[in-house]
Design a protein around this motif. Structure first.
Motif, PDB file in Angstrom:
ATOM      1  N   ASN A 138       0.834  -1.194   0.000  1.00 38.60           N
ATOM      2  CA  ASN A 138       0.000   0.000   0.000  1.00 38.60           C
ATOM      3  C   ASN A 138       0.873   1.250   0.000  1.00 38.60           C
ATOM      4  N   TYR A 139       0.685   2.075  -1.032  1.00 38.65           N
ATOM      5  CA  TYR A 139       1.487   3.291  -1.155  1.00 38.65           C
ATOM      6  C   TYR A 139       0.557   4.474  -1.403  1.00 38.65           C
ATOM      7  N   LYS A 140       0.562   5.416  -0.490  1.00 39.11           N
ATOM      8  CA  LYS A 140      -0.323   6.579  -0.583  1.00 39.11           C
ATOM      9  C   LYS A 140       0.467   7.788  -1.070  1.00 39.11           C
ATOM     10  N   ILE A 141      -0.070   8.493  -2.061  1.00 38.98           N
ATOM     11  CA  ILE A 141       0.598   9.686  -2.569  1.00 38.98           C
ATOM     12  C   ILE A 141      -0.312  10.900  -2.400  1.00 38.98           C
ATOM     13  N   HIS A 142       0.302  12.066  -2.289  1.00 44.63           N
ATOM     14  CA  HIS A 142      -0.468  13.297  -2.123  1.00 44.63           C
ATOM     15  C   HIS A 142       0.318  14.468  -2.701  1.00 44.63           C
ATOM     16  N   LEU A 143      -0.390  15.569  -2.913  1.00 45.74           N
ATOM     17  CA  LEU A 143       0.212  16.802  -3.392  1.00 45.74           C
ATOM     18  C   LEU A 143      -0.234  17.956  -2.505  1.00 45.74           C
ATOM     19  N   THR A 144       0.641  18.936  -2.320  1.00 49.94           N
ATOM     20  CA  THR A 144       0.219  20.178  -1.691  1.00 49.94           C
ATOM     21  C   THR A 144      -0.531  20.994  -2.733  1.00 49.94           C
ATOM     22  N   SER A 145      -1.267  22.014  -2.299  1.00 54.13           N
ATOM     23  CA  SER A 145      -2.001  22.840  -3.253  1.00 54.13           C
ATOM     24  C   SER A 145      -1.049  23.542  -4.218  1.00 54.13           C
ATOM     25  N   SER A 146       0.092  23.992  -3.723  1.00 60.14           N
ATOM     26  CA  SER A 146       1.048  24.685  -4.600  1.00 60.14           C
ATOM     27  C   SER A 146       1.612  23.721  -5.647  1.00 60.14           C
ATOM     28  N   GLN A 147       1.847  22.461  -5.255  1.00 58.31           N
ATOM     29  CA  GLN A 147       2.317  21.463  -6.218  1.00 58.31           C
ATOM     30  C   GLN A 147       1.250  21.180  -7.274  1.00 58.31           C
ATOM     31  N   SER A 148      -0.007  21.070  -6.837  1.00 55.11           N
ATOM     32  CA  SER A 148      -1.106  20.822  -7.772  1.00 55.11           C
ATOM     33  C   SER A 148      -1.223  21.945  -8.794  1.00 55.11           C
ATOM     34  N   PHE A 149      -1.168  23.182  -8.307  1.00 50.27           N
ATOM     35  CA  PHE A 149      -1.311  24.322  -9.205  1.00 50.27           C
ATOM     36  C   PHE A 149      -0.120  24.436 -10.144  1.00 50.27           C
ATOM     37  N   ASP A 150       1.071  24.125  -9.646  1.00 54.19           N
ATOM     38  CA  ASP A 150       2.274  24.194 -10.472  1.00 54.19           C
ATOM     39  C   ASP A 150       2.235  23.147 -11.577  1.00 54.19           C
ATOM     40  N   ILE A 151       1.808  21.927 -11.240  1.00 55.29           N
ATOM     41  CA  ILE A 151       1.692  20.866 -12.242  1.00 55.29           C
ATOM     42  C   ILE A 151       0.674  21.259 -13.313  1.00 55.29           C
ATOM     43  N   THR A 152      -0.461  21.795 -12.880  1.00 55.12           N
ATOM     44  CA  THR A 152      -1.504  22.214 -13.822  1.00 55.12           C
ATOM     45  C   THR A 152      -0.961  23.237 -14.804  1.00 55.12           C
ATOM     46  N   ASN A 153      -0.237  24.222 -14.308  1.00 55.66           N
ATOM     47  CA  ASN A 153       0.322  25.261 -15.178  1.00 55.66           C
ATOM     48  C   ASN A 153       1.336  24.688 -16.158  1.00 55.66           C
ATOM     49  N   LYS A 154       2.140  23.726 -15.708  1.00 56.60           N
ATOM     50  CA  LYS A 154       3.143  23.120 -16.587  1.00 56.60           C
ATOM     51  C   LYS A 154       2.481  22.309 -17.691  1.00 56.60           C
ATOM     52  N   ILE A 155       1.406  21.604 -17.361  1.00 57.62           N
ATOM     53  CA  ILE A 155       0.683  20.820 -18.372  1.00 57.62           C
ATOM     54  C   ILE A 155       0.026  21.742 -19.390  1.00 57.62           C
ATOM     55  N   LEU A 156      -0.566  22.825 -18.904  1.00 58.49           N
ATOM     56  CA  LEU A 156      -1.246  23.774 -19.787  1.00 58.49           C
ATOM     57  C   LEU A 156      -0.280  24.655 -20.568  1.00 58.49           C
ATOM     58  N   GLY A 157       0.881  24.918 -19.969  1.00 53.41           N
ATOM     59  CA  GLY A 157       1.819  25.850 -20.584  1.00 53.41           C
ATOM     60  C   GLY A 157       1.436  27.290 -20.350  1.00 53.41           C
ATOM     61  N   GLU A 158       0.539  27.513 -19.387  1.00 56.07           N
ATOM     62  CA  GLU A 158       0.118  28.862 -19.017  1.00 56.07           C
ATOM     63  C   GLU A 158      -0.488  28.827 -17.621  1.00 56.07           C
ATOM     64  N   ASN A 159      -0.737  30.010 -17.061  1.00 54.96           N
ATOM     65  CA  ASN A 159      -1.306  30.102 -15.721  1.00 54.96           C
ATOM     66  C   ASN A 159      -2.815  29.890 -15.786  1.00 54.96           C
ATOM     67  N   PHE A 160      -3.281  28.796 -15.195  1.00 59.95           N
ATOM     68  CA  PHE A 160      -4.711  28.498 -15.279  1.00 59.95           C
ATOM     69  C   PHE A 160      -5.554  29.537 -14.552  1.00 59.95           C
ATOM     70  N   MET A 161      -4.941  30.277 -13.622  1.00 59.56           N
ATOM     71  CA  MET A 161      -5.673  31.323 -12.906  1.00 59.56           C
ATOM     72  C   MET A 161      -6.152  32.431 -13.847  1.00 59.56           C
ATOM     73  N   ASP A 162      -5.505  32.536 -15.009  1.00 58.08           N
ATOM     74  CA  ASP A 162      -5.927  33.528 -15.995  1.00 58.08           C
ATOM     75  C   ASP A 162      -7.147  33.068 -16.777  1.00 58.08           C
ATOM     76  N   LEU A 163      -7.523  31.796 -16.604  1.00 52.97           N
ATOM     77  CA  LEU A 163      -8.611  31.216 -17.386  1.00 52.97           C
ATOM     78  C   LEU A 163      -9.861  30.923 -16.576  1.00 52.97           C
ATOM     79  N   ILE A 164      -9.763  31.089 -15.264  1.00 51.27           N
ATOM     80  CA  ILE A 164     -10.830  30.585 -14.406  1.00 51.27           C
ATOM     81  C   ILE A 164     -11.123  31.536 -13.249  1.00 51.27           C
ATOM     82  N   ASN A 165     -12.369  31.566 -12.843  1.00 51.53           N
ATOM     83  CA  ASN A 165     -12.781  32.316 -11.663  1.00 51.53           C
ATOM     84  C   ASN A 165     -12.257  31.576 -10.426  1.00 51.53           C
ATOM     85  N   ARG A 166     -11.478  32.246  -9.619  1.00 52.75           N
ATOM     86  CA  ARG A 166     -10.854  31.619  -8.444  1.00 52.75           C
ATOM     87  C   ARG A 166     -11.900  30.981  -7.525  1.00 52.75           C
TER      88      ARG A 166
END
Length: 309
Positions: A173-201
């Motif tokens: 059994n191996y449990k993995i997790h991300l911090t919110s900053s890691q999640s947001f950073d990964i999202t931006n890297k996948i998109l190639g842009e800041n997702f905050m510019d595309l979405i209502n916070r």
């Protein structure tokens, strides 16, 4: 935007975990049954695909780039995996028109595993959404896991939901997790842009995973919704009206997240009535997720009592 794990060529954050698993394999110590647990959309399947590709492509041209933790899209094994024709890889998930992984899928798996291997490479079985196995499927799978399986590795993916202890006990059994900053950073890297510019916070929270955020953007794009100007209440109503949560696990988990955000924004500690309603629905969401209960009733009740109440 395609969010299938096998198209996410780069592995983010989980480099240490990846290296540990590969090290165990090279030392002939990798367990043949592994259970990866974590929130939906956190990257469990992506991690599994990278581990599998590194091992299967090791003696091939354009093999896995271990230095940059990246799958080569032109690699032979990877192409066969994406075409669902790799003799060393079997993937099982809930069918789009069903709510559970049924017994026939496990029976077909057994038939495949009973056939002789085409080569000396290990075979991998990846079962996503393991919590959606019905009781017959679980029992059939347990029989496979109990048997010695030379050179066959099972990787089971669980979205932090309750599964049978007998299934859990047979796996590492191996449990993995991300911090919110890691999640947001990964999202931006996948998109190639800041997702905050595309979405209502207002539409996300600190527990939003990359998969949930990206599927939120996908849903909006496919339905011509401007997320920058979207009202939370109207957006939830739109998802409920479309009823796409019935066939899309990510949309369902997105709804859970949006309902929690709705209460966080609208409930005051001084409003006992709303606090009571909030606690009721948060408990119901938690139980629905853990025990895989009927979500249709939950969503309809939320719409009736809260959105239209």
């Amino acid at each position: 935007m395609n969010l299938n794990p096998d198209t996410l060529f780069s592995l983010y954050v989980y480099h240490f975990t990846f290296s540990n698993f590969i090290g165990l394999y090279k030392d002939n110590k990798l367990p043949t049954k592994i259970l990866l647990s974590g929130e939906k959309g956190i990257g469990k399947s992506t991690l599994a695909y990278h581990i599998i590709n590194q091992i299967l492509s090791s003696d091939e041209d354009l093999s896995y780039d271990s230095e940059n933790f990246r799958i080569n899209s032109d690699n032979k094994s990877f192409k066969l995996v994406t075409n669902k024709s790799n003799p060393n890889f079997i993937s099982i998930d809930v069918d789009e028109d069903k709510k559970s992984i049924d017994i026939n899928q496990i029976r077909n798996l057994i038939l495949t595993l009973n056939k002789s291997s085409f080569n000396s490479k290990p075979r991998f079985v990846l079962i996503d959404n393991i919590e959606l196995l019905n009781i017959n499927s679980v029992n059939a799978l347990l029989k496979i896991l109990e048997e010695p399986n030379d050179n066959i590795y099972f990787i089971l993916i669980n979205n932090n939901k309750k599964i049978l202890p007998t299934l859990k006990s047979r796996c590492l059994n191996y449990k993995i997790h991300l911090t919110s900053s890691q999640s947001f950073d990964i999202t931006n890297k996948i998109l190639g842009e800041n997702f905050m510019d595309l979405i209502n916070r207002q539409l996300i929270n600190n527990y939003s995973t990359p998969g949930l955020i990206l599927n939120l953007l996908n849903f909006a794009n496919n339905n011509d919704i401007d997320l920058k100007d979207s009202n939370l209440k109207d957006f939830i109503k739109k998802i409920l009206m479309e009823k796409k949560y019935k066939k899309d696990q990510f949309i369902k988990h997105l709804l859970y997240s949006l309902i929690k955000i709705y209460f966080r924004i609208n409930v005051s500690v001084k409003d006992i009535r709303l606090l009571t309603i909030q606690n009721y629905f948060l408990n119901k969401i938690n139980n629905t997720k853990i025990f895989n209960l009927d979500d249709e009733t939950l969503f309809m009740e939320f719409e009736d009592r809260v959105l239209n109440g």
